[in-house]
Design an enzyme around this catalytic site. Structure first.
Site, PDB file in Angstrom:
ATOM      1  N   SER A   1       0.831  -1.204   0.000  1.00 25.78           N
ATOM      2  CA  SER A   1       0.000   0.000   0.000  1.00 25.78           C
ATOM      3  C   SER A   1       0.865   1.253   0.000  1.00 25.78           C
ATOM      4  CB  SER A   1      -0.881  -0.003   1.251  1.00 25.78           C
ATOM      5  OG  SER A   1      -1.381   1.293   1.517  1.00 25.78           O
TER       6      SER A   1
ATOM      7  N   THR B   1      -5.404   2.551  -7.100  1.00 23.53           N
ATOM      8  CA  THR B   1      -6.684   2.379  -6.396  1.00 23.53           C
ATOM      9  C   THR B   1      -7.555   3.596  -6.643  1.00 23.53           C
ATOM     10  OG1 THR B   1      -5.734   0.936  -4.723  1.00 23.53           O
ATOM     11  CG2 THR B   1      -7.752   2.081  -4.121  1.00 23.53           C
TER      12      THR B   1
ATOM     13  N   ARG C   1     -15.606   6.118   8.881  1.00 19.83           N
ATOM     14  CA  ARG C   1     -15.679   4.809   9.554  1.00 19.83           C
ATOM     15  C   ARG C   1     -15.864   5.094  11.034  1.00 19.83           C
ATOM     16  NH1 ARG C   1     -10.555   2.998   6.070  1.00 19.83           N
ATOM     17  NH2 ARG C   1     -11.549   3.227   4.050  1.00 19.83           N
TER      18      ARG C   1
ATOM     19  N   LYS D   1      -7.684  -0.745  -9.414  1.00 17.36           N
ATOM     20  CA  LYS D   1      -8.351  -1.443  -8.302  1.00 17.36           C
ATOM     21  C   LYS D   1      -9.539  -0.636  -7.772  1.00 17.36           C
ATOM     22  CE  LYS D   1      -7.413  -3.283  -3.650  1.00 17.36           C
ATOM     23  NZ  LYS D   1      -7.963  -2.393  -2.647  1.00 17.36           N
TER      24      LYS D   1
ATOM     25  N   HIS E   1     -13.355  -2.499  -1.795  1.00 17.80           N
ATOM     26  CA  HIS E   1     -12.484  -2.089  -0.695  1.00 17.80           C
ATOM     27  C   HIS E   1     -12.917  -2.777   0.610  1.00 17.80           C
ATOM     28  CE1 HIS E   1      -9.293   1.109  -0.542  1.00 17.80           C
ATOM     29  NE2 HIS E   1      -9.372   0.868   0.743  1.00 17.80           N
TER      30      HIS E   1
HETATM   31  C1  LIG Z   1      -6.751  -2.348   7.347  1.00 19.15           C
HETATM   32  C2  LIG Z   1      -6.977  -2.214   5.871  1.00 19.15           C
HETATM   33  C3  LIG Z   1      -6.266  -1.264   5.166  1.00 19.15           C
HETATM   34  C4  LIG Z   1      -6.446  -1.152   3.776  1.00 19.15           C
HETATM   35  N1  LIG Z   1      -5.689  -0.258   3.080  1.00 19.15           N
HETATM   36  C5  LIG Z   1      -5.757  -0.224   1.726  1.00 19.15           C
HETATM   37  C6  LIG Z   1      -4.872   0.581   0.982  1.00 19.15           C
HETATM   38  O1  LIG Z   1      -4.025   1.284   1.537  1.00 19.15           O
HETATM   39  N2  LIG Z   1      -4.995   0.575  -0.372  1.00 19.15           N
HETATM   40  C7  LIG Z   1      -5.928  -0.193  -1.029  1.00 19.15           C
HETATM   41  O2  LIG Z   1      -5.999  -0.179  -2.259  1.00 19.15           O
HETATM   42  N3  LIG Z   1      -6.764  -0.982  -0.321  1.00 19.15           N
HETATM   43  C8  LIG Z   1      -6.706  -1.031   1.027  1.00 19.15           C
HETATM   44  N4  LIG Z   1      -7.518  -1.872   1.726  1.00 19.15           N
HETATM   45  C9  LIG Z   1      -8.497  -2.723   1.002  1.00 19.15           C
HETATM   46  C10 LIG Z   1      -7.890  -4.082   0.652  1.00 19.15           C
HETATM   47  O3  LIG Z   1      -6.886  -3.952  -0.312  1.00 19.15           O
HETATM   48  C11 LIG Z   1      -8.971  -5.041   0.118  1.00 19.15           C
HETATM   49  O4  LIG Z   1      -9.595  -4.448  -0.990  1.00 19.15           O
HETATM   50  C12 LIG Z   1     -10.008  -5.399   1.169  1.00 19.15           C
HETATM   51  O5  LIG Z   1      -9.381  -5.652   2.400  1.00 19.15           O
HETATM   52  C13 LIG Z   1     -10.797  -6.638   0.743  1.00 19.15           C
HETATM   53  O6  LIG Z   1     -11.861  -6.871   1.626  1.00 19.15           O
HETATM   54  P1  LIG Z   1     -11.809  -8.015   2.770  1.00 19.15           P
HETATM   55  O7  LIG Z   1     -10.630  -7.703   3.616  1.00 19.15           O
HETATM   56  O8  LIG Z   1     -13.092  -7.856   3.516  1.00 19.15           O
HETATM   57  O9  LIG Z   1     -11.716  -9.327   2.065  1.00 19.15           O
HETATM   58  C14 LIG Z   1      -7.380  -1.991   3.110  1.00 19.15           C
HETATM   59  C15 LIG Z   1      -8.095  -2.932   3.849  1.00 19.15           C
HETATM   60  C16 LIG Z   1      -7.895  -3.051   5.204  1.00 19.15           C
HETATM   61  C17 LIG Z   1      -8.665  -4.114   5.956  1.00 19.15           C
END
Ligand SMILES: Cc1cc2nc3c(=O)[nH]c(=O)nc-3n(C[C@H](O)[C@H](O)[C@H](O)COP(=O)(O)O)c2cc1C
Length: 396
Positions: A112, A161, A170, A246, A270
């Site tokens: 990330s 993204t 949130r 994404k 996300h």
């Molecule tokens: C704690 C956390 C931080 C995240 N940070 C990013 C990020 O910095 N960039 C991004 O593209 N997605 C981010 N995501 C989304 C994840 O890449 C992913 O799309 C998502 O976790 C999928 O859903 P799930 O965890 O319920 O399966 C984050 C998700 C979580 C849980």
């Protein structure tokens, strides 16, 4: 009830339950939380749970492979690690543990923009397994600085993204006073003090920071709306490696992104962290697959909680699947051991589910493996006819 000392992780549910006890409330809520009413993560999981696979018998399924390729890279498993900002909060050294797991298991890891490991360090540790995820930063110069660092470090895969034009509200984070870096008030201190199994190693290791950003500061509330169509065109011109977009959930967006020259689309909401009213990703995936064509690379995430879910996503049209929250909870539950346990479970379950549906090669999973109606309904053996009705059900 399982004892906290018994920290073997056999499932995503185990990981979450154990992490809920070991992590400070503020950290657990940051990982677990979602936008607004928080209904979207549950919707993602429920929609995947409702997908049924067609059992098949008497096939020659003794030898199976779960290896899968995407964007010209061959991996040993059909899943990888989604980008997660501040994932270093899950446990001390989480970034390293994820990177080592990706290397050892030959799977991709996405760093990330808000990660707590540097762009250069991840590439050094994980080599070609490392993909970089880009957010549009407050200024174009800051954004391009990240792109240039990724290029100089040798990354081949850049993920833009696009589903965070503005970070969602949130409520758990708001209530908990979650900020990055931490605001250490009495409430946060008490939370940490009550969770020494997390706090003491974290203290020794040092607080995770968004080290790739200016002054190690990540303003979560800054607009990321600089990621627009013009920027996508500009990025496509500048980035000669694979460009993945994404956070795509709509057919018109997917078609325009494909036509703008992106190499792959990542269907994701996300994890429900951005829009509580977002549809489930597995409900839109078949329609996006139908729109972009059979050969266009599609990556999928949001709500994947088991190896069986991975198989379902592949059957619904994904070429590759990414894992999010469960991996952070596994780390939070029991560090490297928790992570390894959960990744083993995913891999084993994919293989056993494949045996049940008569598939020997994960590359061959497709819509033919979806259950299409009551027994006798799928009398035809042809790939083109049987799955259509279920695909339509999930689109509709
Ligand atoms: C704690 C956390 C931080 C995240 N940070 C990013 C990020 O910095 N960039 C991004 O593209 N997605 C981010 N995501 C989304 C994840 O890449 C992913 O799309 C998502 O976790 C999928 O859903 P799930 O965890 O319920 O399966 C984050 C998700 C979580 C849980």
């Amino acid at each position: 009830m399982r004892r906290l000392g018994d920290r073997r992780v056999f499932s995503s549910a185990d990981a979450r339950a154990l992490a809920a006890r070991r992590l400070p409330r503020l950290v657990f809520d940051f990982i677990d939380g979602a936008a607004g009413s928080e209904l979207a993560p549950e919707r993602n999981c429920r929609a995947l749970a409702d997908v049924l696979l067609q059992p098949r018998v008497l096939g020659n399924v003794g030898q199976r492979t779960i290896a899968k390729s995407i964007l010209g890279q061959a991996f040993d498993v059909p899943f990888g690690i989604a980008p997660m900002g501040m994932c270093g909060l899950a446990t001390a050294g989480a970034d390293n543990l994820l990177a080592e797991a990706a290397l050892e298991r030959n799977m991709p890891i996405c760093l990330s923009s808000a990660a707590s490991m540097s762009i250069e360090d991840l590439r050094r540790i994980a080599g070609d397994h490392a993909w970089f995820q880009l957010y549009a930063m407050p200024t174009p110069d800051q954004t391009m600085a990240l792109v240039n660092r990724a290029r100089a470090a040798g990354y081949q895969n850049l993920i833009l993204t696009v589903d965070v034009p503005q970070v969602a509200r949130r409520l758990r984070d708001v209530r908990n006073g979650f900020e990055a870096p931490f605001r250490m008030g009495p409430r946060q201190l008490l939370d940490f003090a009550m969770h020494p199994a997390w706090s003491l190693p974290m203290w020794r290791h040092g607080r995770p920071n968004p080290v790739n950003l200016d002054n190690n500061r990540f303003d979560r509330n800054a607009s990321r709306a600089g990621a627009n169509w013009a920027f996508l065109d500009q990025l496509r011109d500048l980035w000669s490696g694979n460009l993945i977009v994404k956070g795509v959930m709509s057919i018109p967006d997917a078609l325009r992104i494909r036509d703008a020259g992106a190499d792959a689309i990542w269907v994701s909401n996300h994890g429900g962290r951005q829009l509580a009213a977002a549809p489930a990703t597995s409900d839109v995936l078949p329609a996006i697959r139908a729109a972009v064509g059979q050969d266009y690379p599609l990556i999928f995430d949001s709500g994947v909680r088991s190896g069986e879910d991975v198989v379902k996503a592949l059957a619904l049209g994904a070429d590759f699947v990414m894992l999010g929250r469960p991996l952070l909870f596994a780390l939070g539950a029991n560090g490297a051991t928790g992570l390894a346990g959960l990744l083993d479970e995913f891999a084993q379950e994919i293989s056993t589910v494949m045996a049940q549906i008569g598939v020997c090669d994960a590359a061959g999973i497709g819509s033919v493996n979806l259950f299409s109606g009551p027994p006798g309904h799928d009398g035809s053996e042809t790939e083109s006819t049987a799955p259509v009705s279920l695909t339509e059900r999930h689109v509709g």
